[in-house]
Every structure is written in structure tokens, then in C-alpha cells.
Design a protein around this motif. Sequence first.
Motif, PDB file in Angstrom:
ATOM      1  N   THR A 153      50.636  15.459  31.802  1.00  0.00           N
ATOM      2  CA  THR A 153      49.924  16.633  32.313  1.00  0.00           C
ATOM      3  C   THR A 153      48.461  16.604  31.893  1.00  0.00           C
ATOM      4  O   THR A 153      47.567  16.887  32.696  1.00  0.00           O
ATOM      5  CB  THR A 153      50.594  17.911  31.798  1.00  0.00           C
ATOM      6  OG1 THR A 153      51.950  17.959  32.272  1.00  0.00           O
ATOM      7  CG2 THR A 153      49.853  19.146  32.273  1.00  0.00           C
ATOM      8  N   CYS A 200      66.647  19.309  27.417  1.00  0.00           N
ATOM      9  CA  CYS A 200      65.368  18.592  27.414  1.00  0.00           C
ATOM     10  C   CYS A 200      64.914  18.367  25.970  1.00  0.00           C
ATOM     11  O   CYS A 200      64.592  19.321  25.253  1.00  0.00           O
ATOM     12  CB  CYS A 200      64.315  19.391  28.187  1.00  0.00           C
ATOM     13  SG  CYS A 200      62.817  18.469  28.524  1.00  0.00           S
ATOM     14  N   TYR A 248      53.344  20.108  34.443  1.00  0.00           N
ATOM     15  CA  TYR A 248      54.265  19.956  33.313  1.00  0.00           C
ATOM     16  C   TYR A 248      55.721  20.099  33.771  1.00  0.00           C
ATOM     17  O   TYR A 248      56.594  19.316  33.371  1.00  0.00           O
ATOM     18  CB  TYR A 248      53.945  21.006  32.249  1.00  0.00           C
ATOM     19  CG  TYR A 248      54.920  20.985  31.083  1.00  0.00           C
ATOM     20  CD1 TYR A 248      54.820  20.024  30.087  1.00  0.00           C
ATOM     21  CD2 TYR A 248      55.944  21.925  31.001  1.00  0.00           C
ATOM     22  CE1 TYR A 248      55.715  19.997  29.028  1.00  0.00           C
ATOM     23  CE2 TYR A 248      56.843  21.901  29.955  1.00  0.00           C
ATOM     24  CZ  TYR A 248      56.726  20.937  28.971  1.00  0.00           C
ATOM     25  OH  TYR A 248      57.617  20.901  27.930  1.00  0.00           O
ATOM     26  N   ILE A 249      55.983  21.093  34.619  1.00  0.00           N
ATOM     27  CA  ILE A 249      57.343  21.269  35.135  1.00  0.00           C
ATOM     28  C   ILE A 249      57.773  20.035  35.923  1.00  0.00           C
ATOM     29  O   ILE A 249      58.902  19.544  35.784  1.00  0.00           O
ATOM     30  CB  ILE A 249      57.422  22.531  36.009  1.00  0.00           C
ATOM     31  CG1 ILE A 249      57.122  23.785  35.184  1.00  0.00           C
ATOM     32  CG2 ILE A 249      58.802  22.660  36.653  1.00  0.00           C
ATOM     33  CD1 ILE A 249      57.015  25.048  36.010  1.00  0.00           C
ATOM     34  N   TYR A 305      63.251   7.887  22.790  1.00  0.00           N
ATOM     35  CA  TYR A 305      64.320   8.797  23.209  1.00  0.00           C
ATOM     36  C   TYR A 305      65.687   8.283  22.766  1.00  0.00           C
ATOM     37  O   TYR A 305      66.582   9.063  22.434  1.00  0.00           O
ATOM     38  CB  TYR A 305      64.241   8.935  24.724  1.00  0.00           C
ATOM     39  CG  TYR A 305      65.349   9.736  25.375  1.00  0.00           C
ATOM     40  CD1 TYR A 305      65.327  11.129  25.369  1.00  0.00           C
ATOM     41  CD2 TYR A 305      66.401   9.091  26.018  1.00  0.00           C
ATOM     42  CE1 TYR A 305      66.328  11.859  25.984  1.00  0.00           C
ATOM     43  CE2 TYR A 305      67.403   9.812  26.647  1.00  0.00           C
ATOM     44  CZ  TYR A 305      67.364  11.196  26.622  1.00  0.00           C
ATOM     45  OH  TYR A 305      68.364  11.911  27.242  1.00  0.00           O
ATOM     46  N   ALA A 322      55.895  14.625  29.051  1.00  0.00           N
ATOM     47  CA  ALA A 322      55.449  15.508  30.133  1.00  0.00           C
ATOM     48  C   ALA A 322      54.092  16.122  29.798  1.00  0.00           C
ATOM     49  O   ALA A 322      53.209  16.209  30.672  1.00  0.00           O
ATOM     50  CB  ALA A 322      56.487  16.598  30.383  1.00  0.00           C
ATOM     51  N   ILE A 338      60.917  14.023  25.761  1.00  0.00           N
ATOM     52  CA  ILE A 338      60.626  14.271  27.168  1.00  0.00           C
ATOM     53  C   ILE A 338      59.497  15.281  27.309  1.00  0.00           C
ATOM     54  O   ILE A 338      58.575  15.111  28.128  1.00  0.00           O
ATOM     55  CB  ILE A 338      61.897  14.751  27.897  1.00  0.00           C
ATOM     56  CG1 ILE A 338      62.961  13.658  27.876  1.00  0.00           C
ATOM     57  CG2 ILE A 338      61.582  15.186  29.316  1.00  0.00           C
ATOM     58  CD1 ILE A 338      64.281  14.072  28.486  1.00  0.00           C
ATOM     59  N   LYS A 339      59.544  16.332  26.520  1.00  0.00           N
ATOM     60  CA  LYS A 339      58.485  17.338  26.577  1.00  0.00           C
ATOM     61  C   LYS A 339      57.135  16.741  26.174  1.00  0.00           C
ATOM     62  O   LYS A 339      56.105  17.066  26.768  1.00  0.00           O
ATOM     63  CB  LYS A 339      58.840  18.513  25.667  1.00  0.00           C
ATOM     64  CG  LYS A 339      60.066  19.299  26.113  1.00  0.00           C
ATOM     65  CD  LYS A 339      60.375  20.422  25.142  1.00  0.00           C
ATOM     66  CE  LYS A 339      61.608  21.211  25.576  1.00  0.00           C
ATOM     67  NZ  LYS A 339      61.953  22.292  24.626  1.00  0.00           N
ATOM     68  N   ARG A 392      58.275  17.079  33.455  1.00  0.00           N
ATOM     69  CA  ARG A 392      59.428  17.308  32.585  1.00  0.00           C
ATOM     70  C   ARG A 392      60.733  17.057  33.329  1.00  0.00           C
ATOM     71  O   ARG A 392      61.617  16.329  32.839  1.00  0.00           O
ATOM     72  CB  ARG A 392      59.391  18.746  32.051  1.00  0.00           C
ATOM     73  CG  ARG A 392      60.489  19.066  31.056  1.00  0.00           C
ATOM     74  CD  ARG A 392      60.653  20.559  30.912  1.00  0.00           C
ATOM     75  NE  ARG A 392      61.033  21.170  32.192  1.00  0.00           N
ATOM     76  CZ  ARG A 392      61.148  22.476  32.374  1.00  0.00           C
ATOM     77  NH1 ARG A 392      60.888  23.311  31.392  1.00  0.00           N
ATOM     78  NH2 ARG A 392      61.491  22.953  33.559  1.00  0.00           N
ATOM     79  N   ASN A 393      60.878  17.651  34.506  1.00  0.00           N
ATOM     80  CA  ASN A 393      62.101  17.461  35.270  1.00  0.00           C
ATOM     81  C   ASN A 393      62.260  16.012  35.730  1.00  0.00           C
ATOM     82  O   ASN A 393      63.369  15.466  35.719  1.00  0.00           O
ATOM     83  CB  ASN A 393      62.120  18.401  36.482  1.00  0.00           C
ATOM     84  CG  ASN A 393      62.345  19.839  36.086  1.00  0.00           C
ATOM     85  OD1 ASN A 393      61.718  20.347  35.166  1.00  0.00           O
ATOM     86  ND2 ASN A 393      63.235  20.525  36.772  1.00  0.00           N
ATOM     87  N   HIS A 398      63.149  13.788  32.690  1.00  0.00           N
ATOM     88  CA  HIS A 398      64.520  14.089  32.269  1.00  0.00           C
ATOM     89  C   HIS A 398      65.533  13.439  33.211  1.00  0.00           C
ATOM     90  O   HIS A 398      66.541  12.859  32.775  1.00  0.00           O
ATOM     91  CB  HIS A 398      64.735  15.605  32.229  1.00  0.00           C
ATOM     92  CG  HIS A 398      66.118  16.008  31.847  1.00  0.00           C
ATOM     93  ND1 HIS A 398      67.111  16.262  32.773  1.00  0.00           N
ATOM     94  CD2 HIS A 398      66.696  16.197  30.632  1.00  0.00           C
ATOM     95  CE1 HIS A 398      68.228  16.586  32.166  1.00  0.00           C
ATOM     96  NE2 HIS A 398      67.997  16.557  30.866  1.00  0.00           N
TER      97      HIS A 398
END
Length: 887
Positions: free
Chosen positions: A363, A351, A399-400, A826, A359, A355-356, A403-404, A407
Motif C-alpha cells: 500500500t 489474517c 490495503y483491503i 509466513y 499489505a 500478511i498485514k 490483504r485479501n 491471504h
Amino acid sequence: MVKMVLQFGMLVIPSVIALCIWNRRKFITHCVRAKRFAICFFGINASVFLTAYVRGVKGFSLNNMTYSYCIKWLAAGIILAASYTRVLPFAWKCFLKMGRLQKMIIVLLTQGVVVATGILLLCCKEYPSVDVIGQMHPGEYTYMDDEEMWRIDQTSGYKPKDIILSGPYISLEKGSYTVTVEYDSCKTQFFQINSEQYSDNLEVENAVFLGGGGQRRKANIRVNGEMNDLDVQIRYSGQGDIRIAHIWIQRNNAVHMEYVLILAVLFLIWDLWKYLYEIRTIRHPTRETVKTACSAFLSTLAVSFSGRVMQDGTFFSLLRYESNGMSIVFLIVGIAVFVFYRRYPIRGKECRIEIKGLAALFTICMTIGTSISANGSLKFILNSLLQFGVCVLCAFGYYILFRNGIHWLFSKMDSLSEGRKIIALEQNITVKQFSMAFGILSTFWLPILICFWPGSIWWDGMVQINMALGMDTLTNHHPWLSTMFMKCLLNMGISISDNMGVFALVLGSEIIELTIYAYTCCTIRKIFGQASFTISILFYSLHPIFAMFGQAVMKDGVYAAIFTLYLTEYTKCVWEERQNKGVSVGRFVILAVIGSVACIFRKNGIYVVFPSYVGLICIGKNHAKRMLITALSIFIAGSFWMTDRVLPTRLEIVQGSTRELLSIPFQQTARCFRDYEEDITSEEFETINRVLDAERLKDLYTPETSDPVKGTYKKDTTSEELQGYFKVWGKMFLKYPITYIEATLQGSYGYWYPFRNFRGKQTGYISINYNAMTGGFDPHYLFSYEVRNKIGEYIYAWKYIPILSLFMNTGSYTWLLFLAAGYVLYQNRYRDLAVYIAPFMNVLVCIASPVNGEIRYALPLMAVTPLLVCWCGHYFFNASGKASMDF
């Protein structure tokens, strides 16, 4: 003086002792010494403070400290300093040398000591019982017998469920309580507790049955906030006699016990995670499975939060009240999220920071948007410390999820591009392609145009028509050149009839829009291929907003189309520069002219066009081209200044009001009047009243629309009075920063939060407005309301149908913009980000607009979305199939 020295020493001496023991080696630098001193100082004093707090000292005042207390603090600090620097390091070394089994035993014993200490300190305190029987209020037939007990006989006039005893209407502090009733009854009666004024702050068991015989019955209650009218009611069942001897109210430790249980559960989870895998004979899930399940649970929990806020309570009561997980929807969501996380896990450092960052951005938008949408404030985040913990849990789940999801999306886009070859750039857009695109768009737009013939006149369009026909004074509130454009089209048909005048205006505007959107679709095909061409045509054809604004008399539809043309030519410039073909001088000039025309139809277009045109300097490869872009940027700014300032002054056209630029500060001031009117000083009131009608701000304030507040702006306001207002505005910002932030967020969250509830006018029902029309101008619809209503129902249904509703929400397009720009970043295509400057500036303009989530302000961003999405997913590939990012 001695006391001050002692007070200073009790804070500093333990830290100095710890530092001397710690820093025995001479080579330690001063920076390391300072860092270690700070750690010792805060660690030791925080530990002593916490110990004193647990023992009952709730606050400290240096002036009131006794010598004895200072000496105790100093002694405790020295002991902690020695333990921290000597005992604890020695114990840690011994612990590390132990075997795994010994370590597990030590950890379990330590956990047991911590839990036992928590129980001892928090849960073993005894509270006195208070007998309130003497404060109770008897009913009509209730009397006190010889044994001083309240009594009811079966022969009395009470009916079933009547209150025979109530009270004591006392105040209780926040906490958990047990109410005990001692009675003697031959039949079952009822026992109930409530509060008339503070029912939201009271959690209580349902009605308790008082069984027959002499006994005691208990009921547990929890007070979560202010409470001064506790009502304990004894109700008659309609049968038997009852005697009530005592009613006790006793505070208990249920709240503290809940914290100890949370600590014990956390210990248990950690132990299972750490030591369960040592028992090889037991079949157990893998660590990845447990991690995936926990992540899926957190994400599903985050989605289930409604945003509504419970005023006070324990952590679990807040979770229970604010989440809404009792639905099959969330069960399906939880299973789907778990399967998704399991199938597409993120391992190691896969990651990337882009991406973070995306995310985290989404969020923040979701957390703040949920709070503002549900409460009109940041209560979901800032209401209390425990509420902040709930918000952090929600944000972590979001956030999870983001993020996923991001990604997976970016990885999928990368995999789809593998093995592709360079797409050859076609030389020209053929007549056949353009005619097909124009014909398809016209076919889909035609039913709405016919049903709403001759066209709909919205408020802004009505104002400009009045000025075009000479019914009102010509002003530059709406750009006067756009009014002249409307006048030219209107005069073409008004000689036949008023309806034909409106239809000529609508038809001319719609042809311009259809032509530009058809050209954009062909350009997308030229650069990005046939599939993108088909999708973009479907977008402009099926999305009802474009057809609806096409038949509406207002400048927004034409401006959105011209903005789309500007960004289309802008993208072609960046494309050709990347193809190493070089952009001709003529194309830069044409782009500058289109940008200037866009500013003619909307004044805030200058804030969008000018920065983006300056951004072209980043793609220029030689000094001459950069100088040309700079000169044309000056031309855009100069032409806007001429048409907006110089020419109106020469032609004696009245300028628009300054208030149009001040929506945000005016709304912030009005919100302060609504929430803190009693705290505003007379000087602040008078200064604000010179600019706005201060007496009416509280009543006129509408969080999502600034027009009522702006309407009180006084036309004769001088620059000095405006400067004085901004000085007061700045001072009030320092006093009420959260209020200012909430006012801005609630006035704009619809532009960056995709799940805003729709309120206000129904976009599908744009109609002819007669509010200011005079002079016999009388346009009217050809078809009845029922016919138009069918089209309106179809358009309005898009706001509530799943998936389609996202296409009607302005925040969704902002998220698509973030995703598209994030994917370009990215891919390290930094110069390609120039294409996204204008859309980003349009989002900022929307945030500063007077109405929250208004589609017509976000229409330019909606119109260029196909171009932005295609641009982010386009690649150049060499013969080996690898992406080439060279310019």
C-alpha cells in the motif's frame, strides 16, 4: 503577574477539578492519575478552544487575552470538567439501562441536534451582496442610458457572441459565490463567467441564457484558490435590445453546507447499518454482504485514482477530479473484486501479521509511487488536509485489496502443498538435462544474436572497449579486470576484422550466460521438480531482455549471470544444510570464489555478496563451520580490496571518481536549488560550489537521472571540501526534509513501483555507439535497420502488452521478492530467509543507482527470480503430509 497566574489557571484549574472529582479512591496509582490528568487537560482545553473557534475566534495569543476572556475560559472549563466527570457518566449509565427502542430514539434525537447545530453555526450566516455594475467595462457600442443602466440596441454593430460588458476583474477569497444579473431584454442573450489567469481555481456553470423580459438570473461559482481577475461577461446573441441594471456578487454557504450534508450522510449510513435489521419484514442484505460491497467499492476507487492533484477544493471535488472511474474497465474490476471478496472472505483472526505487513508495504509503495509517477512529488499525499484525506481513502482501499489478495495466495499455496511427500534429492545433474536446457535457451536466443550480428555496443561497453584497445586511458571506473576480460576476447577475433572482434567478445559472454542459466534450470529441477524446470526454461528463453543483453557488449549481462550462479550455489548450501547432510568445505570455498568473481565484474557486487555470505552464519550448526564462513567472508572482502584498491595503485591504474557513490545527496542538493534557489545563502552556495557547479544545478537537475548533476563534480575536490559540503547538506536537510525525500523517491521509485510509465531510451534498440571510438576501429551491423527494427518492436511491445508489461518493469520483481520472502516468513522458515539477503541488497543498490528504473541495474534480481519463487514454495513433508520446519 496577576494576568499570568490567571492565564495559567484557566488552562490547569479545570483539569485539576476534574481529576479531584474523578480520583476519589486512594488506591489509584500515580501513573493512572497522570494519565487521567493528561486526558482531562487536553480534552477540556480542546473543547473550549473548538467552541471559541466556532464562535469566530480564529487564533489565540496569551499576551493579548483580556481578563474577561480568561475568566470566561476558566468558567467554561470548570463547567466542562464537571460535565465530563459527573454529568456524562451519569447520562451514559442511564442510556445503558434503556431499552433498544429508547436508545434508538435518543441517538436519532442527538443526531438531529448535531446536524441542526451544524446548520445553525455554519449555514445560517448572511453575507452582504456587492453590486459591481460600476466596475464593469463596456464594449465598443455599449453605453449608459438616462436611468444609469448599461444598454445595447439592435442597431449597434455587435455580432453574435461579441462581449458587450465584462469585468469587474476583482479578487475573491476561497469559497462559494452567487453572481446575479438584473436585466431587461426582448431577446435571449448570454451570461458567462471565467478567469484568464486562474481558470484552474474556478469552478463555474456553463454559459447561462438570459431569457427575454425583465428578470434576474443567477449563476453559482466556486473559487478553490487564488483569484484576482474574475470576469463576468454579457455576450450579445445578435438580436434585440438589452439593458443591464445590476450585477451582484454574494458569498454563500455552499461549502459549509456540503460538510453538514457529509455529516448527515454518515449518520444515515450508521443508522441503516445499526437499525435496519430491526425491521424484520423488510428483506435486507446480510452484514457480510454490505461489508464486502463497501470493501470492493473502496478497492475499485483506489485503483481508479490517477494520482494527479487538484490544487484545492472540497473533498468531493477532489474525489471527482482525481479519480477516473468512467470506464468499463473499472466496472469489470469492481464486479471482479466484489465476487473475489465474496468467495474468499477473511473471517476472524485468519489474517496473520505477516500478511498485514506485506499489505501495508505494498500500500505504501502504491500510494507513494502513484503520487511520484503522476506529479513528480508527494502532492497526492501532502498537498492539503483534504488531499491527505483522499490519500487515506485510497490507501485504505489498496490495503483491503492487497490483504485479501495475499491471504488468498498464501492459503492457495498452503492447500496445494497438502499431502505431498518429501522430494528426493538427485545426486547429479545429468549431461542430457544440461544439454536440453542449453539447447533450448540457445535456440531462442539465436535469432536476436543473428539479427544484431556482430553485437550491440552500449555506452559503458564502448568505454571499456576504448580502454581495452588503448584508445583511452585505463581506469578503474569500470572494474579493470572486467576490461581485461573483454580485451582477451576482443583480441581473439580482431585480427580477422573489427566485426569478428566484437563477435568474439559477444559470443564468449553469451556462452557464459547460457551455461550459467542452463545450470540454474537444472539445479531448479534437481531441487524443486520438473514443473519448475520447465517454467524456468521458458522464463529465460521467452523473456527478450536476457537475449538482448546476451548480445550486448557490456559487463551487466555477465555480472547478472555470475550473480545467478552465486545464488544458485548459495541455495544449494542452504538446501543441503536443511537436509542434514552438511555442507562441505569445498562448496563454501567455491561459493566464496564465485562471489569474488561477481565483485570483479561490478564494484557494487561487494555490497550484495558480502552481507549474504555473512548471512550463512545463521545456518551453520557448529562453531567450526561458522568460523570457516567468517574466514571466507574476510577472504571475499580482502580479494575485493586487493583487486579494487591495491593492484590498481601498484599498476598505476586511475581510480574511479568518488561521485559514483554520491548520486542521492547530489540529487537532493540539486532539487533544493531548483525549488528554493532564492533561499540558499551565499555561504551555502560557496561551499556547494567547491564540489559541484552550483550555478548550473537548477538547469541540469533531472529527477530520474543523476548523471547531469554528477557531471559537474570537480575532480580536484579535497576531502575537507567534501566534508564541508556534507555539513551544508545536513543543514539543508533540516530546512527542506520533504524536498530531500522527494528527490530520493523520484530517483528510485521505478525499482519498487510496478506501474511506472516507461520513459527514456528504448531497451529494444541497443545499438553500436561511436561517440568515443577512434583509431580506425569500425564495427558495424550486418543486417539493415529494418531487420533489427522488427526485433526491437517485438521487445518494446512487451512494455505495453497487458501482463507482459509487468515482466519488463523492475518494480514487479521487487514485489515478487517481497512476496516470496513474506511467504517464507509466513511459514516460520526463518533460516530460509538467508537466500533472500543478496536480492534484497541488490534492490538497495538499485535505489542508490544514478538512473531510476534502469533494467540493467535490476537485471541480477530479474535473473534469480525463478530461483526465489521456487524456493518460497518448496516444502519438506513427513509421512503424515504435514509440513516439517525443523532444521
